[in-house]
Design an enzyme around this catalytic site. Structure first.
Site, mmCIF file in Angstrom:
data_model
loop_
_atom_site.group_PDB
_atom_site.id
_atom_site.type_symbol
_atom_site.label_atom_id
_atom_site.label_comp_id
_atom_site.label_asym_id
_atom_site.label_seq_id
_atom_site.Cartn_x
_atom_site.Cartn_y
_atom_site.Cartn_z
ATOM 1 N N SER A 144 0.856 -1.190 0.000
ATOM 2 C CA SER A 144 0.000 0.000 0.000
ATOM 3 C C SER A 144 0.889 1.235 0.000
ATOM 4 O O SER A 144 2.053 1.182 0.405
ATOM 5 C CB SER A 144 -0.886 0.001 1.249
ATOM 6 N N TYR A 157 -1.909 -1.054 10.563
ATOM 7 C CA TYR A 157 -2.009 -1.368 9.132
ATOM 8 C C TYR A 157 -0.836 -0.783 8.354
ATOM 9 O O TYR A 157 -0.205 -1.471 7.538
ATOM 10 C CB TYR A 157 -3.328 -0.833 8.579
#
Length: 267
Positions: A144, A157
């Site tokens: 990401s 995350y």
């Protein structure tokens, strides 16, 4: 030279998190290129519906494997269930927990680490040795743009994706010496169920794209002869990731916190 380094046409691809979003788009694109598929996700009904679509449309062999990647040794056990040759692995499964860390649930954090980190390592450990032995194969680990900076309210995350990025870059170097490709794919915010769950405020870490745009970025990387340790989907996302590496963290974090509607915790 590995055939996957010209135009990516793997004979059989395994995709985790294949029931929706980026994973389902990978499945559609690879099926259109003639790849047989092993689709892995928790939601069996969605996997079966996707498999029926792909078999009907492209005539490929499509196997569904309902699987909970949060379980211990998930990759090794998955390898036992899928003993056949796999030419391309797409480690796409993942989820996020958003909000102040102290408001989070410890069980949710534990599951996030299990799926977003442990399962990625375990699946690579299970499938990469065979690729190395035959000097052919590819692994795409979906990270990401949050991997390029800490993100308040997405602390676990973002840290998990930073791990995936670093891990993939190391494997890129180790595997390239054996004719095998490993790289991290770094999407920004993407129009999927993922952002329906965590909300739009996470766009602070990038610019929205569609799943098709993200997978197109991955396929261009797979089709080129040049092997890179990571790719970022979207020019603006790439610029933002580069800027995150230049701006001092003590300056960057309060800015992200304000964008994410969180009061800064440092003076």
């Amino acid at each position: 030279m590995s055939r996957i380094m010209s135009r990516c046409r793997p004979a059989r691809s395994l995709i985790t998190g294949a029931s929706s979003g980026i994973g389902a788009e990978f499945a559609r694109v690879l099926a259109a290129r003639g790849s047989d598929l092993v689709l892995v996700a928790r939601r069996e009904d969605r996997l079966k519906a996707l498999a029926e679509e792909l078999v009907s449309t492209h005539g490929v062999d499509c196997r569904t494997v309902p699987w909970d990647l949060s379980e211990p040794a998930s990759g090794r056990r998955l390898r036992d269930v899928v003993p056949e040759r796999i030419d391309l692995v797409v480690n796409n499964a993942g989820f996020a927990v958003q909000g102040p860390f102290t408001d989070g649930d410890a069980d949710d954090f534990e599951r996030l680490v299990a799926v977003d980190i442990r399962a990625v390592v375990d699946i690579c450990s299970a499938f990469l040795p065979d690729m190395i032995a035959r000097r052919d194969g590819t692994i795409v680990n979906v990270a990401s743009t949050t991997a390029f900076q800490p993100v308040p309210t997405l602390a676990v995350y973002a840290a998990a994706k930073a791990f995936v990025l670093s891990f993939s870059q190391s494997l890129w170097y180790e595997s390239a010496q054996h004719g095998v490709r490993v790289f991290a794919l770094n999407p920004g915010p993407t129009h999927t169920e993922f952002f329906d769950v965590i909300g739009d405020s996470a766009t602070a870490t990038g610019t929205y794209q569609t799943s098709a745009q993200v997978v197109a970025t991955a396929m261009r990387a797979l089709d080129t002869r040049r092997s890179r340790p990571h790719v970022i989907s979207g020019r603006r996302n790439a610029v933002q990731a580069a800027m995150a590496g230049i701006v001092p963290t003590r300056v960057l974090l309060p800015v992200l916190a304000r964008i994410l509607h969180q009061p800064p915790s440092i003076s």
